[in-house]
Scaffold this motif. Sequence first.
Motif, PDB file in Angstrom:
ATOM      1  N   ASP A  51      -2.750 -18.493 -16.028  1.00  0.00           N
ATOM      2  CA  ASP A  51      -1.592 -18.364 -15.137  1.00  0.00           C
ATOM      3  C   ASP A  51      -1.427 -16.940 -14.600  1.00  0.00           C
ATOM      4  N   ILE A  52      -2.537 -16.242 -14.379  1.00  0.00           N
ATOM      5  CA  ILE A  52      -2.481 -14.899 -13.795  1.00  0.00           C
ATOM      6  C   ILE A  52      -2.135 -15.042 -12.318  1.00  0.00           C
ATOM      7  N   ASP A  53      -1.135 -14.292 -11.866  1.00  0.00           N
ATOM      8  CA  ASP A  53      -0.706 -14.371 -10.465  1.00  0.00           C
ATOM      9  C   ASP A  53      -1.515 -13.460  -9.555  1.00  0.00           C
ATOM     10  N   ILE A  54      -1.857 -12.283 -10.057  1.00  0.00           N
ATOM     11  CA  ILE A  54      -2.588 -11.313  -9.241  1.00  0.00           C
ATOM     12  C   ILE A  54      -3.322 -10.339 -10.156  1.00  0.00           C
ATOM     13  N   MET A  55      -4.397  -9.763  -9.632  1.00  0.00           N
ATOM     14  CA  MET A  55      -5.172  -8.791 -10.403  1.00  0.00           C
ATOM     15  C   MET A  55      -5.242  -7.480  -9.646  1.00  0.00           C
ATOM     16  N   LEU A  56      -5.219  -6.391 -10.400  1.00  0.00           N
ATOM     17  CA  LEU A  56      -5.501  -5.065  -9.856  1.00  0.00           C
ATOM     18  C   LEU A  56      -6.878  -4.688 -10.365  1.00  0.00           C
ATOM     19  N   ILE A  57      -7.806  -4.417  -9.465  1.00  0.00           N
ATOM     20  CA  ILE A  57      -9.198  -4.179  -9.863  1.00  0.00           C
ATOM     21  C   ILE A  57      -9.675  -2.834  -9.342  1.00  0.00           C
ATOM     22  N   ASP A  58     -10.131  -1.984 -10.251  1.00  0.00           N
ATOM     23  CA  ASP A  58     -10.767  -0.737  -9.848  1.00  0.00           C
ATOM     24  C   ASP A  58     -12.139  -1.098  -9.277  1.00  0.00           C
ATOM     25  N   ILE A  80      -7.965 -16.196  -7.703  1.00  0.00           N
ATOM     26  CA  ILE A  80      -6.807 -15.362  -8.044  1.00  0.00           C
ATOM     27  C   ILE A  80      -6.764 -14.219  -7.028  1.00  0.00           C
ATOM     28  N   PRO A  81      -5.614 -13.990  -6.384  1.00  0.00           N
ATOM     29  CA  PRO A  81      -5.546 -12.857  -5.460  1.00  0.00           C
ATOM     30  C   PRO A  81      -5.719 -11.537  -6.209  1.00  0.00           C
ATOM     31  N   PHE A  82      -6.259 -10.534  -5.511  1.00  0.00           N
ATOM     32  CA  PHE A  82      -6.478  -9.244  -6.157  1.00  0.00           C
ATOM     33  C   PHE A  82      -6.253  -8.102  -5.173  1.00  0.00           C
ATOM     34  N   ILE A  83      -5.915  -6.960  -5.745  1.00  0.00           N
ATOM     35  CA  ILE A  83      -5.746  -5.707  -5.006  1.00  0.00           C
ATOM     36  C   ILE A  83      -6.746  -4.727  -5.585  1.00  0.00           C
ATOM     37  N   PHE A  84      -7.481  -4.041  -4.722  1.00  0.00           N
ATOM     38  CA  PHE A  84      -8.424  -3.034  -5.199  1.00  0.00           C
ATOM     39  C   PHE A  84      -7.721  -1.701  -5.424  1.00  0.00           C
ATOM     40  N   LEU A  85      -8.051  -1.065  -6.529  1.00  0.00           N
ATOM     41  CA  LEU A  85      -7.661   0.313  -6.814  1.00  0.00           C
ATOM     42  C   LEU A  85      -8.907   1.160  -6.638  1.00  0.00           C
ATOM     43  N   THR A  86      -8.784   2.293  -6.022  1.00  0.00           N
ATOM     44  CA  THR A  86      -9.952   3.160  -5.934  1.00  0.00           C
ATOM     45  C   THR A  86      -9.557   4.594  -5.661  1.00  0.00           C
ATOM     46  N   SER A  87     -10.360   5.500  -6.177  1.00  0.00           N
ATOM     47  CA  SER A  87     -10.202   6.906  -5.823  1.00  0.00           C
ATOM     48  C   SER A  87     -11.303   7.280  -4.848  1.00  0.00           C
ATOM     49  N   HIS A  88     -12.138   6.295  -4.509  1.00  0.00           N
ATOM     50  CA  HIS A  88     -13.276   6.519  -3.621  1.00  0.00           C
ATOM     51  C   HIS A  88     -13.015   5.850  -2.283  1.00  0.00           C
ATOM     52  N   ALA A  89     -12.780   6.649  -1.253  1.00  0.00           N
ATOM     53  CA  ALA A  89     -12.556   6.091   0.075  1.00  0.00           C
ATOM     54  C   ALA A  89     -13.853   6.127   0.878  1.00  0.00           C
TER      55      ALA A  89
END
Length: 118
Positions: A51-58, A80-89
């Motif tokens: 039942d995960i609603d969203i993921m934050l993925i590096d 599952i919807p996800f948002i990317f985290l990154t320090s690399h643009a």
Amino acid sequence: MNNQKVKILIVEDEILIAQDIANRLTAINYQIVGIAASAKRALELITKNNDIDIMLIDIILKGDIDGIELAKIINDKYQIPFIFLTSHADISLVERAKKVHPYAYILKPFNNRQVSIA
């Protein structure tokens, strides 16, 4: 009215950053179902929490599978919807990341407002 908390899985291999994100999200009323330091661990947690609603993925993860590869697996098997985290643009990385259709990107370092909006 349903006041269930949104359930989030954090996939981040830098534990201090992962804990900071978890603390920020908990403070604004989200529920953290887990923190995974690798794609392999993230997939284990997904199978245990259906039942995960969203993921934050590096995007950059230690191990055989990076965040983009993990996102492909999630799209194919779990939707599952996800948002990317990154320090690399980095442009080539962003182009590769676009192909897996993230809901958003958050550039590190970030603030509470950015996390909340995304």
